[in-house]
Design a protein around this motif. Structure first.
Motif, PDB file in Angstrom:
ATOM      1  N   VAL A  46       0.821  -1.203   0.000  1.00  0.00           N
ATOM      2  CA  VAL A  46       0.000   0.000   0.000  1.00  0.00           C
ATOM      3  C   VAL A  46       0.861   1.261   0.000  1.00  0.00           C
ATOM      4  N   GLY A  47       2.017   1.174   0.645  1.00  0.00           N
ATOM      5  CA  GLY A  47       2.858   2.358   0.765  1.00  0.00           C
ATOM      6  C   GLY A  47       2.311   3.309   1.804  1.00  0.00           C
ATOM      7  N   VAL A  48       2.792   4.535   1.762  1.00  0.00           N
ATOM      8  CA  VAL A  48       2.342   5.572   2.687  1.00  0.00           C
ATOM      9  C   VAL A  48       2.097   6.863   1.910  1.00  0.00           C
ATOM     10  N   GLY A  49       1.460   7.817   2.574  1.00  0.00           N
ATOM     11  CA  GLY A  49       1.272   9.135   1.978  1.00  0.00           C
ATOM     12  C   GLY A  49       0.491   9.103   0.677  1.00  0.00           C
ATOM     13  N   ASP A  50       1.038   9.774  -0.349  1.00  0.00           N
ATOM     14  CA  ASP A  50       0.341   9.896  -1.634  1.00  0.00           C
ATOM     15  C   ASP A  50      -0.005   8.544  -2.246  1.00  0.00           C
ATOM     16  N   ARG A  51       0.920   7.609  -2.169  1.00  0.00           N
ATOM     17  CA  ARG A  51       0.661   6.285  -2.748  1.00  0.00           C
ATOM     18  C   ARG A  51      -0.514   5.608  -2.045  1.00  0.00           C
ATOM     19  N   ALA A  52      -0.528   5.653  -0.714  1.00  0.00           N
ATOM     20  CA  ALA A  52      -1.626   5.053   0.048  1.00  0.00           C
ATOM     21  C   ALA A  52      -2.937   5.780  -0.237  1.00  0.00           C
ATOM     22  N   ARG A  53      -2.891   7.117  -0.342  1.00  0.00           N
ATOM     23  CA  ARG A  53      -4.106   7.881  -0.634  1.00  0.00           C
ATOM     24  C   ARG A  53      -4.660   7.522  -2.011  1.00  0.00           C
ATOM     25  N   THR A  54      -3.781   7.367  -2.973  1.00  0.00           N
ATOM     26  CA  THR A  54      -4.217   7.003  -4.327  1.00  0.00           C
ATOM     27  C   THR A  54      -4.914   5.650  -4.311  1.00  0.00           C
ATOM     28  N   GLN A  55      -4.324   4.680  -3.628  1.00  0.00           N
ATOM     29  CA  GLN A  55      -4.931   3.348  -3.572  1.00  0.00           C
ATOM     30  C   GLN A  55      -6.250   3.364  -2.807  1.00  0.00           C
ATOM     31  N   TRP A  56      -6.270   4.061  -1.676  1.00  0.00           N
ATOM     32  CA  TRP A  56      -7.495   4.119  -0.890  1.00  0.00           C
ATOM     33  C   TRP A  56      -8.578   4.849  -1.675  1.00  0.00           C
ATOM     34  N   GLY A  57      -8.209   5.923  -2.372  1.00  0.00           N
ATOM     35  CA  GLY A  57      -9.164   6.671  -3.192  1.00  0.00           C
ATOM     36  C   GLY A  57      -9.749   5.808  -4.297  1.00  0.00           C
ATOM     37  N   ALA A  58      -8.912   4.986  -4.919  1.00  0.00           N
ATOM     38  CA  ALA A  58      -9.391   4.098  -5.976  1.00  0.00           C
ATOM     39  C   ALA A  58     -10.379   3.081  -5.410  1.00  0.00           C
ATOM     40  N   LEU A  59     -10.083   2.535  -4.233  1.00  0.00           N
ATOM     41  CA  LEU A  59     -11.014   1.601  -3.586  1.00  0.00           C
ATOM     42  C   LEU A  59     -12.341   2.287  -3.265  1.00  0.00           C
ATOM     43  N   TYR A  60     -12.243   3.495  -2.757  1.00  0.00           N
ATOM     44  CA  TYR A  60     -13.445   4.250  -2.409  1.00  0.00           C
ATOM     45  C   TYR A  60     -14.299   4.486  -3.654  1.00  0.00           C
ATOM     46  N   GLU A  61     -13.681   4.962  -4.710  1.00  0.00           N
ATOM     47  CA  GLU A  61     -14.416   5.245  -5.944  1.00  0.00           C
ATOM     48  C   GLU A  61     -15.048   3.987  -6.525  1.00  0.00           C
ATOM     49  N   ALA A  62     -14.314   2.882  -6.476  1.00  0.00           N
ATOM     50  CA  ALA A  62     -14.802   1.645  -7.086  1.00  0.00           C
ATOM     51  C   ALA A  62     -15.887   0.958  -6.266  1.00  0.00           C
ATOM     52  N   TYR A  63     -15.801   1.045  -4.933  1.00  0.00           N
ATOM     53  CA  TYR A  63     -16.672   0.208  -4.124  1.00  0.00           C
ATOM     54  C   TYR A  63     -17.529   0.928  -3.090  1.00  0.00           C
ATOM     55  N   VAL A  64     -17.280   2.222  -2.856  1.00  0.00           N
ATOM     56  CA  VAL A  64     -18.020   2.923  -1.815  1.00  0.00           C
ATOM     57  C   VAL A  64     -18.821   4.092  -2.370  1.00  0.00           C
ATOM     58  N   ALA A  65     -18.222   4.873  -3.257  1.00  0.00           N
ATOM     59  CA  ALA A  65     -18.858   6.098  -3.758  1.00  0.00           C
ATOM     60  C   ALA A  65     -20.188   5.811  -4.450  1.00  0.00           C
ATOM     61  N   SER A  66     -20.283   4.681  -5.098  1.00  0.00           N
ATOM     62  CA  SER A  66     -21.544   4.272  -5.712  1.00  0.00           C
ATOM     63  C   SER A  66     -21.686   2.758  -5.539  1.00  0.00           C
ATOM     64  N   VAL A  67     -22.887   2.284  -5.725  1.00  0.00           N
ATOM     65  CA  VAL A  67     -23.131   0.855  -5.560  1.00  0.00           C
ATOM     66  C   VAL A  67     -22.387   0.111  -6.671  1.00  0.00           C
ATOM     67  N   PRO A  68     -21.506  -0.822  -6.290  1.00  0.00           N
ATOM     68  CA  PRO A  68     -20.770  -1.559  -7.323  1.00  0.00           C
ATOM     69  C   PRO A  68     -21.689  -2.526  -8.073  1.00  0.00           C
ATOM     70  N   SER A  69     -21.335  -2.772  -9.322  1.00  0.00           N
ATOM     71  CA  SER A  69     -22.080  -3.772 -10.096  1.00  0.00           C
ATOM     72  C   SER A  69     -21.826  -5.145  -9.482  1.00  0.00           C
ATOM     73  N   ASP A  70     -22.593  -6.123  -9.913  1.00  0.00           N
ATOM     74  CA  ASP A  70     -22.393  -7.483  -9.410  1.00  0.00           C
ATOM     75  C   ASP A  70     -20.983  -7.980  -9.724  1.00  0.00           C
ATOM     76  N   ASP A  71     -20.499  -7.681 -10.923  1.00  0.00           N
ATOM     77  CA  ASP A  71     -19.142  -8.090 -11.306  1.00  0.00           C
ATOM     78  C   ASP A  71     -18.089  -7.410 -10.444  1.00  0.00           C
ATOM     79  N   GLU A  72     -18.277  -6.105 -10.203  1.00  0.00           N
ATOM     80  CA  GLU A  72     -17.324  -5.377  -9.359  1.00  0.00           C
ATOM     81  C   GLU A  72     -17.329  -5.921  -7.935  1.00  0.00           C
ATOM     82  N   ALA A  73     -18.514  -6.182  -7.414  1.00  0.00           N
ATOM     83  CA  ALA A  73     -18.618  -6.729  -6.058  1.00  0.00           C
ATOM     84  C   ALA A  73     -17.968  -8.106  -5.995  1.00  0.00           C
ATOM     85  N   ALA A  74     -18.190  -8.930  -7.009  1.00  0.00           N
ATOM     86  CA  ALA A  74     -17.586 -10.268  -7.038  1.00  0.00           C
ATOM     87  C   ALA A  74     -16.071 -10.172  -7.074  1.00  0.00           C
ATOM     88  N   THR A  75     -15.550  -9.229  -7.842  1.00  0.00           N
ATOM     89  CA  THR A  75     -14.101  -9.041  -7.916  1.00  0.00           C
ATOM     90  C   THR A  75     -13.548  -8.617  -6.567  1.00  0.00           C
TER      91      THR A  75
END
Length: 153
Positions: A46-75
Motif C-alpha cells: 500500500v505504501g504511505v502518503g500519496d501512494r496510500a491515498r491514491t490506492q485508498w481513493g481508488a477503492l473508495y471510488e470503485a466500491y463505496v462512492a456508488s453501488v458496485p455492479s455485481d461483477d465489481e462486487a464479485a471481484t
C-alpha cells in the motif's frame, strides 16, 4: 455463480504461488516476528502518503462512492478472500510447526485482515511520524492476540 467460482479459482491460484523471500519461511526469526513481517509485506504493498491515498481513493471510488455492479462486487470479494487466504496459510504454517495453538484459523485471519485494513486506511490519512511506532505496536498486539491460546467465545 460460475463467474464467482472462476474468480475464486484464479485468485486462489495467485495466492498459492509462493512469495519469494516469504518471511514465514525465515526460521532465523521467532514465529511471532515471522508473522509480523508477513503482515508488513501486505502493508508495504500500500505504501504511505500519496501512494496510500491514491490506492485508498481508488477503492473508495470503485466500491463505496456508488453501488458496485455485481461483477465489481464479485471481484472485490474475491480479492478480499485472496488476502485472507494468504493470512490463513501463514497461520496454518505456524500451527503445523507447533509454534502457535491450533484452531479458528478463519477467525484469526479475519481479525488480522481487519487490523491490516485499518492500518492501510490510516496510512492514507495525514499523519505524524509517530504513527510508524503506533503501527508497530498495533501489529505486535494483533499478532500476540492470534498466536496465544485462541478461543472465539
Amino acid at each position: 455463480m460460475r463467474e464467482r467460482a472462476l474468480i475464486d479459482t484464479v485468485v486462489a491460484g495467485i495466492y498459492d504461488v509462493d512469495i519469494p523471500h516469504d518471511p514465514i519461511n525465515d526460521h532465523s526469526l521467532t514465529p511471532i516476528a515471522r508473522l509480523t513481517e508477513c503482515l508488513r509485506l501486505i502493508l508495504a504493498q500500500v505504501g504511505v502518503g500519496d501512494r496510500a491515498r491514491t490506492q485508498w481513493g481508488a477503492l473508495y471510488e470503485a466500491y463505496v462512492a456508488s453501488v458496485p455492479s455485481d461483477d465489481e462486487a464479485a471481484t472485490y470479494l474475491a480479492l478480499e478472500r485472496m488476502g485472507r487466504h494468504r493470512i490463513e496459510r501463514w497461520l496454518a504454517t505456524l500451527i503445523e510447526e507447533g509454534a502457535i495453538p491450533a484452531g479458528e484459523i478463519e477467525q484469526r485471519a479475519r481479525f488480522l485482515a481487519t487490523v491490516i485494513s485499518g492500518l492501510m486506511t490510516e496510512r492514507a490519512l495525514p499523519a505524524e511520524a509517530v504513527r510508524v511506532e503506533g503501527e508497530t505496536e498495533t501489529l505486535r498486539l494483533a499478532v500476540h492476540a492470534v498466536t496465544t491460546a485462541w478461543s472465539a467465545a
